[in-house]
Motif scaffolding. Structure first.
Motif, PDB file in Angstrom:
ATOM      1  N   ILE A 165     -28.413 -35.429  25.013  1.00 16.50           N
ATOM      2  CA  ILE A 165     -29.611 -35.540  24.182  1.00 16.50           C
ATOM      3  C   ILE A 165     -30.690 -34.559  24.647  1.00 16.50           C
ATOM      4  O   ILE A 165     -31.324 -33.883  23.832  1.00 16.50           O
ATOM      5  CB  ILE A 165     -30.132 -36.993  24.188  1.00 16.50           C
ATOM      6  CG1 ILE A 165     -29.100 -37.900  23.513  1.00 16.50           C
ATOM      7  CG2 ILE A 165     -31.483 -37.092  23.489  1.00 16.50           C
ATOM      8  CD1 ILE A 165     -29.315 -39.375  23.725  1.00 16.50           C
ATOM      9  N   GLY A 166     -30.882 -34.446  25.950  1.00 17.65           N
ATOM     10  CA  GLY A 166     -31.875 -33.512  26.482  1.00 17.65           C
ATOM     11  C   GLY A 166     -31.549 -32.074  26.150  1.00 17.65           C
ATOM     12  O   GLY A 166     -32.434 -31.292  25.782  1.00 17.65           O
ATOM     13  N   THR A 167     -30.278 -31.718  26.246  1.00 17.80           N
ATOM     14  CA  THR A 167     -29.848 -30.371  25.882  1.00 17.80           C
ATOM     15  C   THR A 167     -30.084 -30.127  24.396  1.00 17.80           C
ATOM     16  O   THR A 167     -30.543 -29.052  23.997  1.00 17.80           O
ATOM     17  CB  THR A 167     -28.369 -30.149  26.240  1.00 17.80           C
ATOM     18  OG1 THR A 167     -28.197 -30.355  27.641  1.00 17.80           O
ATOM     19  CG2 THR A 167     -27.901 -28.758  25.859  1.00 17.80           C
ATOM     20  N   GLY A 168     -29.786 -31.131  23.583  1.00 12.99           N
ATOM     21  CA  GLY A 168     -30.020 -31.001  22.140  1.00 12.99           C
ATOM     22  C   GLY A 168     -31.479 -30.762  21.818  1.00 12.99           C
ATOM     23  O   GLY A 168     -31.813 -29.891  21.007  1.00 12.99           O
ATOM     24  N   ILE A 169     -32.350 -31.515  22.457  1.00  9.19           N
ATOM     25  CA  ILE A 169     -33.789 -31.337  22.226  1.00  9.19           C
ATOM     26  C   ILE A 169     -34.228 -29.942  22.668  1.00  9.19           C
ATOM     27  O   ILE A 169     -34.980 -29.254  21.968  1.00  9.19           O
ATOM     28  CB  ILE A 169     -34.593 -32.429  22.952  1.00  9.19           C
ATOM     29  CG1 ILE A 169     -34.334 -33.791  22.291  1.00  9.19           C
ATOM     30  CG2 ILE A 169     -36.087 -32.104  22.969  1.00  9.19           C
ATOM     31  CD1 ILE A 169     -34.842 -34.980  23.080  1.00  9.19           C
ATOM     32  N   THR A 170     -33.746 -29.504  23.820  1.00  9.24           N
ATOM     33  CA  THR A 170     -34.109 -28.180  24.331  1.00  9.24           C
ATOM     34  C   THR A 170     -33.590 -27.080  23.420  1.00  9.24           C
ATOM     35  O   THR A 170     -34.287 -26.084  23.171  1.00  9.24           O
ATOM     36  CB  THR A 170     -33.572 -28.002  25.763  1.00  9.24           C
ATOM     37  OG1 THR A 170     -33.983 -29.118  26.558  1.00  9.24           O
ATOM     38  CG2 THR A 170     -34.097 -26.733  26.400  1.00  9.24           C
ATOM     39  N   GLU A 171     -32.379 -27.240  22.887  1.00  8.57           N
ATOM     40  CA  GLU A 171     -31.838 -26.255  21.948  1.00  8.57           C
ATOM     41  C   GLU A 171     -32.641 -26.229  20.653  1.00  8.57           C
ATOM     42  O   GLU A 171     -32.850 -25.164  20.069  1.00  8.57           O
ATOM     43  CB  GLU A 171     -30.368 -26.543  21.656  1.00  8.57           C
ATOM     44  CG  GLU A 171     -29.456 -26.215  22.816  1.00  8.57           C
ATOM     45  CD  GLU A 171     -28.002 -26.569  22.553  1.00  8.57           C
ATOM     46  OE1 GLU A 171     -27.686 -27.151  21.487  1.00  8.57           O
ATOM     47  OE2 GLU A 171     -27.171 -26.257  23.418  1.00  8.57           O
ATOM     48  N   LEU A 172     -33.109 -27.375  20.199  1.00  8.83           N
ATOM     49  CA  LEU A 172     -33.942 -27.432  19.005  1.00  8.83           C
ATOM     50  C   LEU A 172     -35.246 -26.666  19.237  1.00  8.83           C
ATOM     51  O   LEU A 172     -35.655 -25.848  18.403  1.00  8.83           O
ATOM     52  CB  LEU A 172     -34.245 -28.881  18.632  1.00  8.83           C
ATOM     53  CG  LEU A 172     -35.199 -29.100  17.457  1.00  8.83           C
ATOM     54  CD1 LEU A 172     -34.652 -28.484  16.175  1.00  8.83           C
ATOM     55  CD2 LEU A 172     -35.473 -30.587  17.271  1.00  8.83           C
ATOM     56  N   LEU A 207     -26.644 -29.215  16.890  1.00  6.47           N
ATOM     57  CA  LEU A 207     -27.403 -30.441  17.131  1.00  6.47           C
ATOM     58  C   LEU A 207     -26.752 -31.672  16.504  1.00  6.47           C
ATOM     59  O   LEU A 207     -26.818 -32.759  17.064  1.00  6.47           O
ATOM     60  CB  LEU A 207     -28.835 -30.290  16.618  1.00  6.47           C
ATOM     61  CG  LEU A 207     -29.660 -29.207  17.304  1.00  6.47           C
ATOM     62  CD1 LEU A 207     -31.050 -29.154  16.695  1.00  6.47           C
ATOM     63  CD2 LEU A 207     -29.722 -29.432  18.796  1.00  6.47           C
ATOM     64  N   ARG A 208     -26.108 -31.502  15.361  1.00  9.87           N
ATOM     65  CA  ARG A 208     -25.478 -32.666  14.735  1.00  9.87           C
ATOM     66  C   ARG A 208     -24.400 -33.264  15.624  1.00  9.87           C
ATOM     67  O   ARG A 208     -24.201 -34.463  15.632  1.00  9.87           O
ATOM     68  CB  ARG A 208     -24.940 -32.309  13.354  1.00  9.87           C
ATOM     69  CG  ARG A 208     -23.822 -31.315  13.384  1.00  9.87           C
ATOM     70  CD  ARG A 208     -23.406 -30.901  11.992  1.00  9.87           C
ATOM     71  NE  ARG A 208     -22.556 -29.736  12.120  1.00  9.87           N
ATOM     72  CZ  ARG A 208     -21.436 -29.570  11.480  1.00  9.87           C
ATOM     73  NH1 ARG A 208     -21.041 -30.468  10.612  1.00  9.87           N
ATOM     74  NH2 ARG A 208     -20.714 -28.507  11.671  1.00  9.87           N
ATOM     75  N   PHE A 209     -23.724 -32.420  16.394  1.00  6.67           N
ATOM     76  CA  PHE A 209     -22.699 -32.924  17.302  1.00  6.67           C
ATOM     77  C   PHE A 209     -23.326 -33.684  18.472  1.00  6.67           C
ATOM     78  O   PHE A 209     -22.829 -34.726  18.886  1.00  6.67           O
ATOM     79  CB  PHE A 209     -21.826 -31.782  17.835  1.00  6.67           C
ATOM     80  CG  PHE A 209     -21.051 -31.084  16.760  1.00  6.67           C
ATOM     81  CD1 PHE A 209     -19.936 -31.678  16.208  1.00  6.67           C
ATOM     82  CD2 PHE A 209     -21.451 -29.848  16.286  1.00  6.67           C
ATOM     83  CE1 PHE A 209     -19.214 -31.050  15.205  1.00  6.67           C
ATOM     84  CE2 PHE A 209     -20.747 -29.205  15.287  1.00  6.67           C
ATOM     85  CZ  PHE A 209     -19.618 -29.813  14.737  1.00  6.67           C
ATOM     86  N   LYS A 210     -24.421 -33.142  18.983  1.00  8.57           N
ATOM     87  CA  LYS A 210     -25.086 -33.779  20.126  1.00  8.57           C
ATOM     88  C   LYS A 210     -25.799 -35.067  19.728  1.00  8.57           C
ATOM     89  O   LYS A 210     -25.695 -36.076  20.397  1.00  8.57           O
ATOM     90  CB  LYS A 210     -26.053 -32.805  20.785  1.00  8.57           C
ATOM     91  CG  LYS A 210     -25.340 -31.678  21.513  1.00  8.57           C
ATOM     92  CD  LYS A 210     -26.325 -30.729  22.145  1.00  8.57           C
ATOM     93  CE  LYS A 210     -25.599 -29.635  22.886  1.00  8.57           C
ATOM     94  NZ  LYS A 210     -24.970 -28.655  22.015  1.00  8.57           N
ATOM     95  N   PHE A 211     -26.525 -35.033  18.624  1.00  8.23           N
ATOM     96  CA  PHE A 211     -27.351 -36.178  18.244  1.00  8.23           C
ATOM     97  C   PHE A 211     -26.563 -37.295  17.566  1.00  8.23           C
ATOM     98  O   PHE A 211     -27.040 -38.424  17.501  1.00  8.23           O
ATOM     99  CB  PHE A 211     -28.512 -35.738  17.360  1.00  8.23           C
ATOM    100  CG  PHE A 211     -29.538 -34.893  18.085  1.00  8.23           C
ATOM    101  CD1 PHE A 211     -29.775 -35.046  19.443  1.00  8.23           C
ATOM    102  CD2 PHE A 211     -30.272 -33.949  17.408  1.00  8.23           C
ATOM    103  CE1 PHE A 211     -30.717 -34.270  20.115  1.00  8.23           C
ATOM    104  CE2 PHE A 211     -31.227 -33.176  18.059  1.00  8.23           C
ATOM    105  CZ  PHE A 211     -31.443 -33.339  19.415  1.00  8.23           C
ATOM    106  N   THR A 212     -25.368 -37.000  17.054  1.00 11.16           N
ATOM    107  CA  THR A 212     -24.547 -38.049  16.444  1.00 11.16           C
ATOM    108  C   THR A 212     -23.463 -38.550  17.391  1.00 11.16           C
ATOM    109  O   THR A 212     -22.619 -39.346  16.986  1.00 11.16           O
ATOM    110  CB  THR A 212     -23.884 -37.559  15.142  1.00 11.16           C
ATOM    111  OG1 THR A 212     -22.986 -36.485  15.448  1.00 11.16           O
ATOM    112  CG2 THR A 212     -24.918 -37.134  14.117  1.00 11.16           C
TER     113      THR A 212
END
Length: 123
Positions: A46-53, A21-26
């Protein structure tokens, strides 16, 4: 031991999902490159990051493990397909580590879902 191994697998998959997530959100350059190549930057990243979270959290809650495993299979299955069809196995000279990590995550999620198959509820 029968209860420790499934818990360990769930924790491993959750850690893999959450640590990316740090890679996606930053907006790490590698993450931006990947999602630009597949035409999904920035909303897909961002959507993938949220879904992975969400999937990572669901894997850690006993009653929702099967939902987290199914969600992870879908997310990571999509990532594997993107590697095979558009991105290639190696991204920015990473030696294929992202692809291998996706494969490991996919297999572990399938094992988790198999172990939780009696909990799966279809509406």
């Amino acid at each position: 031991m029968k209860k420790i191994l499934p818990l360990l697998l769930r924790i491993i998959v959750a850690i893999i999902l959450i640590q990316t997530l740090r890679f996606k959100f930053t907006a790490h350059p590698d993450s931006v490159y990947i999602f630009t190549e597949v035409g999904l930057e920035p909303y897909g990243r961002i959507g993938t990051g949220i879904t992975e979270l969400v999937a990572g959290i669901l894997l850690l809650i006993p009653k929702t493990v099967w939902i987290g495993a199914m969600l992870t299979l879908g997310i990571i299955g999509g990532a594997i397909m993107m590697h095979v069809t558009r991105l290639g196995i190696e991204i920015n000279d990473d030696g294929g580590i992202l692809f291998v990590t996706a494969l490991v995550t996919f297999v572990l999620s399938a094992i988790i879902l198999w172990a939780e198959r009696k909990q799966v509820k279809f509406f």
